[in-house]
Design a protein around this motif. Sequence first.
Motif, PDB file in Angstrom:
ATOM      1  N   UNK A  93      40.100  42.741  57.013  1.00 46.57           N
ATOM      2  CA  UNK A  93      39.129  42.087  57.894  1.00 46.57           C
ATOM      3  C   UNK A  93      37.910  41.618  57.098  1.00 46.57           C
ATOM      4  N   UNK A  94      37.336  40.523  57.510  1.00 42.14           N
ATOM      5  CA  UNK A  94      36.093  40.065  56.874  1.00 42.14           C
ATOM      6  C   UNK A  94      34.934  40.775  57.580  1.00 42.14           C
ATOM      7  N   UNK A  95      34.259  41.658  56.838  1.00 45.33           N
ATOM      8  CA  UNK A  95      33.202  42.481  57.430  1.00 45.33           C
ATOM      9  C   UNK A  95      31.876  41.733  57.501  1.00 45.33           C
ATOM     10  N   UNK A  96      31.711  40.784  56.581  1.00 48.97           N
ATOM     11  CA  UNK A  96      30.475  40.003  56.579  1.00 48.97           C
ATOM     12  C   UNK A  96      30.678  38.782  55.690  1.00 48.97           C
ATOM     13  N   UNK A  97      29.755  37.851  55.749  1.00 55.57           N
ATOM     14  CA  UNK A  97      29.883  36.641  54.932  1.00 55.57           C
ATOM     15  C   UNK A  97      28.508  36.020  54.742  1.00 55.57           C
ATOM     16  N   UNK A  98      28.423  35.174  53.719  1.00 55.46           N
ATOM     17  CA  UNK A  98      27.200  34.415  53.481  1.00 55.46           C
ATOM     18  C   UNK A  98      27.625  32.972  53.216  1.00 55.46           C
ATOM     19  N   UNK A 132      35.687  45.380  53.174  1.00 56.82           N
ATOM     20  CA  UNK A 132      35.613  46.833  53.008  1.00 56.82           C
ATOM     21  C   UNK A 132      37.024  47.386  53.168  1.00 56.82           C
ATOM     22  N   UNK A 133      37.451  48.176  52.192  1.00 57.37           N
ATOM     23  CA  UNK A 133      38.828  48.668  52.295  1.00 57.37           C
ATOM     24  C   UNK A 133      38.914  50.120  51.867  1.00 57.37           C
ATOM     25  N   UNK A 153      33.051  48.788  59.665  1.00 53.18           N
ATOM     26  CA  UNK A 153      32.674  47.478  59.122  1.00 53.18           C
ATOM     27  C   UNK A 153      33.417  46.325  59.786  1.00 53.18           C
ATOM     28  N   UNK A 154      34.613  46.585  60.283  1.00 54.99           N
ATOM     29  CA  UNK A 154      35.365  45.506  60.942  1.00 54.99           C
ATOM     30  C   UNK A 154      34.732  45.123  62.279  1.00 54.99           C
ATOM     31  N   UNK A 155      34.129  46.106  62.952  1.00 55.49           N
ATOM     32  CA  UNK A 155      33.533  45.793  64.265  1.00 55.49           C
ATOM     33  C   UNK A 155      32.095  45.285  64.101  1.00 55.49           C
TER      34      UNK A 155
END
Length: 279
Positions: free
Chosen positions: A51-56, A65-66, A114-116
Amino acid sequence: MIKMNQILDKRELAPRIKEVVVYNPKIASKVRAGQFIVVRVCEEGERIPLTVADWNRDKGTLNIVFQEVGVSTYKLGKLGVGDVIKDMVGPLGNPSEISLFGTVICVGGGVGVPAIYPIARELKGAGNKVVSIIGARSKDLLIYEEEMRRVSDELRVTTDDGSKGRKGFVSDELRDLLKSGLKVDRVITVGPAIMMKVCAEVTRPYNIKTIASLNPIMVCGMGMCAACRVEVAGKTRFVCFEGPEFDAHQVDFDVLLMRLNAYKAEEQMALKKFLEGGG
Ligand code: FAD
Ligand code: MG
């Protein structure tokens, strides 16, 4: 020159749980809360969804996060700043439904926190009252607490062993919150399948719309291989392109749990061989 899929930063959030910041402006420009990518760590590597936990979007980066649970995630964990992930496909799956529901409870467990996180952030941004419940087995495995606090009106913490917050499961806290009479318009849950199954049972008698982000074994990520099929409302659905979010009250979690364990023996053997070979 920064290379595509290069790791620009890396943090150890907890034992065996890592976060990497990866350069991929194409994915970063499009990704939305609730979406994931499929990664191949190296040329001989298998495909794994994360999952993408965050982005810029300005910097063109993604935060992933894994948890190191088997060969592919161990291999990913061995890469350091400057290394390049062989390939990444995405964003995949449907974004979370974000609107003004009212009061929403976000329930995250383990690497589901982190996924949520981006989902909670977007829901808060849309004007919802966000009450978050996050949990882990113990205090040192609890991650993204500060991030979740920032995007929640209220944050509750549980640990299985009581080393932080309430002793018990996130579902126990959810049960008590509902019992207290809080009016809740929607519950979103991301975490281990068993946790989401129990959360669904907790909300069912209250008839509160409950969404679970499912995590079956997934290979292609785009609807061709059928590895990620699940049973929802008696129908076969593909998590990769019809999900990953489904109505938790309609999901057959027992089938999901059974299929998640289908290759346990082979996975354990592969990990043993990998570690004996020096990782
Ligand atoms: P293995 O030893 O091969 O497997 C360990 C266990 O992981 C298996 O028993 C099985 O339950 C599961 N698994 C194995 N292969 C896959 C696969 N191809 N796809 C899914 N599950 C598998 N994990 C995270 O740590 N962080 C995330 O953000 C994250 N997001 C995910 C998003 C989606 C949509 C899905 C479906 C899964 C997500 N996962 C996430 C789970 C992650 O993909 C698995 O932990 C990983 O594939 C395990 O691979 P492995 O080779 O290290 O372990
Ligand atoms: Mg594997």
